[in-house]
Design a protein around this motif. Structure first.
Motif, PDB file in Angstrom:
ATOM      1  N   GLU A 293      17.935 -28.653 -23.344  1.00  0.00           N
ATOM      2  CA  GLU A 293      17.727 -27.316 -22.793  1.00  0.00           C
ATOM      3  C   GLU A 293      17.585 -27.376 -21.269  1.00  0.00           C
ATOM      4  OE1 GLU A 293      14.664 -23.490 -23.077  1.00  0.00           O
ATOM      5  OE2 GLU A 293      14.243 -25.319 -24.229  1.00  0.00           O
TER       6      GLU A 293
ATOM      7  N   ASP B 124      20.999 -27.805 -19.794  1.00  0.00           N
ATOM      8  CA  ASP B 124      21.757 -26.552 -19.869  1.00  0.00           C
ATOM      9  C   ASP B 124      21.281 -25.546 -18.819  1.00  0.00           C
ATOM     10  OD1 ASP B 124      23.259 -27.536 -21.965  1.00  0.00           O
ATOM     11  OD2 ASP B 124      22.054 -26.572 -23.520  1.00  0.00           O
TER      12      ASP B 124
ATOM     13  N   ARG C 123      12.954 -21.647 -17.270  1.00  0.00           N
ATOM     14  CA  ARG C 123      12.949 -20.575 -18.279  1.00  0.00           C
ATOM     15  C   ARG C 123      12.499 -19.252 -17.664  1.00  0.00           C
ATOM     16  NH1 ARG C 123       9.720 -23.770 -23.113  1.00  0.00           N
ATOM     17  NH2 ARG C 123      11.532 -24.735 -24.166  1.00  0.00           N
TER      18      ARG C 123
ATOM     19  N   ARG D 239      19.729 -17.169 -22.158  1.00  0.00           N
ATOM     20  CA  ARG D 239      19.595 -18.496 -22.756  1.00  0.00           C
ATOM     21  C   ARG D 239      20.171 -18.507 -24.165  1.00  0.00           C
ATOM     22  NH1 ARG D 239      14.158 -18.176 -20.766  1.00  0.00           N
ATOM     23  NH2 ARG D 239      13.288 -18.423 -22.854  1.00  0.00           N
TER      24      ARG D 239
ATOM     25  N   GLY E 189      23.929 -20.568 -26.000  1.00  0.00           N
ATOM     26  CA  GLY E 189      24.075 -21.355 -27.217  1.00  0.00           C
ATOM     27  C   GLY E 189      25.172 -20.888 -28.149  1.00  0.00           C
TER      28      GLY E 189
END
Length: 574
Positions: A14, A17, A84, A92, A96
């Motif tokens: 994460e 990314d 975040r 976010r 995915g």
């Protein structure tokens, strides 16, 4: 609950990314991505490792080790939480979606202000993505399909995660006072590729201590239902777990009932009715006087219905009861039947462990033979060359005899191009012991094109196995569209094996296609597709899927002695 290594690996992925999503350095992001894969695939447990110990894991440098140590100590990674906070949660989630990723998510958010999956779906369907650089109408269509795939898998756990969770819970329940038996049931016992919830069955005269063991676990976040026969909880990862406790004398009937499937149980109850009996989770009874006929073991229940015991993986009402009546149930392949692994990777390409570590781990698993099959040059990001591959061959040969009696095979995983061609010419391919050929790109070609490329690969005399044939990623990417009956026929005609890929994210071929292919007389290879030492255990999941497809040991080439396997491989090139 996910294994600690997997939790940390997911957090590092994460972070990688989000670095890309916020315009961070691509090289730095790739280093965290590699570390994420390495940590998740690390055979040892992270718990108890200090920063120095963490840096012994391949790909984990000082900065990454610091973040892992921070998480182990505090349950947080401050740098990740800061990223975040800068990005809307919906963006976010968009990241995915299959075919999107962080770069496209950032572009779509920046240019169109799209911040949720629903907004993205609307933009794709109304043509608003068509004029964005690097996108277009075809990409928009892929994004719509990606959203559908993602939503179809929402709320489901992959087989490996569900089995790990079930094992942890069953161990706790089994340790409770008065527990005589405990095991998982439901679709997990049937080894489906993903499950919606986890069913646990236990036997005891007093259920209270067992229920308390479940509700008192640290992984239990919420008690949904509590009672003397059934307790349902939701875990900290959002999975529903149902624990049912039955008297020990009812164990067999309860296991039949709660294993399912529903369609299989309906067939069993139909047989019971015709025989003047009544079948329930409490036992098999005489419908007239209520006398108990059988209940203590599954074998007793099936026998009383005039049937042999049917393996759980086959209980889907796909003809297994009819086969059992006719004496035609297959003797399913077992993991212990496998003599070797024919599809594995090292750090020469996208694996995480060096050759020596993979060989030592394979030997520890008791393999009689083991193939190293790193990627070929058409996957340019792997930077493979003829010289690198030949050097690995010499390195492998130098290892001969250092790992007991395990025989070493030098192979490669070829890339099947859009026209069905593969990476190297025949003269170079002839030097390999085994060649696995797989599709890694051009997933959107039409049915005829996909069929042609697979048929051409099958007809290549140096292609022995078609790897992860449908190319699916569970919950992330549907498989390609092809005329599978034509592919099965070509495999049977050319002597090309189809792989049952044991990666829990793939399990490809799936069970229904395995069953269809075996009707053509196709041979199969059950492989781990290991990219790390810990992935060698993926064979377990490949075997489970093969069993669901009805495979016997003789239909799987890597259950054969090496002499028979080598004869099979040589026959392809004749």
């Amino acid at each position: 609950m996910a294994r600690l290594n997997d939790q940390v690996g997911a957090l590092l992925q994460e972070y990688a990314d989000l670095l890309l999503l916020t315009g961070g350095d691509a090289y730095r992001a790739r280093s965290y991505e590699k570390a994420a894969r390495s940590v998740a695939g690390h055979a040892g447990d992270l718990d108890g490792l200090d920063a120095k110990g963490l840096q012994t894991i391949p790909g984990v440098g000082k900065s990454t080790a610091g973040k892992i140590a921070e998480y182990l100590g505090t349950g947080r990674i401050q740098a990740l939480e800061a990223l975040r906070a800068d990005i809307p949660p919906g963006v976010r989630e968009i990241m995915g979606i299959p075919t999107v990723g962080p770069k496209k998510a950032a572009l779509i958010h920046r240019e169109l202000g799209v911040s949720t999956v629903d907004e993205l779906l609307d933009a794709a369907r109304t043509g608003r993505l068509d004029d964005l650089p690097g996108l277009g109408a075809r990409t928009a269509g892929n994004i719509v399909r990606g959203i559908q795939v993602l939503r179809s898998g929402a709320g489901r756990s992959l087989l490996d995660a569900a089995l790990a969770l079930a094992a942890e819970i069953a161990a706790a329940v089994r340790a409770a006072p008065g527990c005589e038996r405990c095991a998982h049931a439901g679709s997990l016992r049937r080894m489906r590729e993903s499950v919606g919830d986890v069913d646990i069955l236990a036997a005891a005269h007093d259920s209270a201590p067992l229920m308390a063991a479940l509700t008192g676990l640290p992984l239990t976040a919420e008690v949904l239902v509590g009672g003397p026969t059934k307790t349902s909880v939701r875990t900290t990862t959002g999975v529903q777990v149902d624990l049912r406790v039955v008297p020990p004398e009812d164990w067999g009937a309860a296991m039949v009932y709660f294993t399912g499937s529903k369609a299989h149980n309906i067939k069993l109850r139909g047989r019971a009715v015709k025989a003047g009996l009544k079948l329930s989770e409490y036992g098999l009874f005489d419908a007239g006087d209520g006398r108990r006929i059988a209940s203590r073991t599954e074998e007793e229940v099936y026998a009383a219905l005039g049937l042999p015991w049917i393996p759980p993986e086959l209980r889907e009402d796909r003809g297994e009861i009819e086969a059992a009546l006719a004496g035609g149930l297959p003797v399913l392949v077992e993991e212990s039947d496998l003599r070797g692994d024919l599809h594995t990777h090292t750090d020469l390409t996208d694996g995480l462990a060096p050759l020596e570590e993979m060989l030592a781990a394979a030997h520890a698993r008791g393999h009689a033979y083991y193939a190293v099959t790193d990627h070929a040059p058409d996957l340019s990001m792997q930077r493979m060359t003829d010289a690198k591959m030949l050097a690995q061959r010499e390195q492998l040969r130098s290892q001969a005899g250092r790992h007991g009696r395990m025989r070493l095979l030098h192979g490669t995983e070829l890339n099947i191009g859009p026209d069905g061609g593969v990476d190297w010419p025949a003269a170079f391919l002839a030097g390999f012991d085994i060649c696995v050929a797989s599709i890694h790109s051009h997933f959107g070609l039409d049915r005829d094109a996909q069929t042609r490329r697979l048929l051409r690969a099958c007809e290549n005399p140096y292609v022995h196995v078609i790897g992860h044939p449908a190319t699916r990623l569970l919950g992330r990417r549907d498989g390609i569209d092809a005329d599978w009956e034509a592919v099965y026929a070509a495999c049977a005609r050319t002597g090309t094996a189809l792989e049952v890929n044991g990666s829990p994210e793939r399990l490809d071929l799936g069970d229904e296609r395995i069953a269809a292919a075996r009707r053509h007389g196709v041979r199969f290879a059950i492989d781990s597709d290991a990219h790390a030492v810990g992935h060698l255990g993926n064979l377990r999941y490949g075997v489970a899927t093969a069993r669901r497809g009805g495979l016997t040991a003789d239909e799987v080439v890597n259950t054969w002695p090496l002499t028979r396997l080598r004869a099979f491989l040589r026959a392809k090139a004749r």
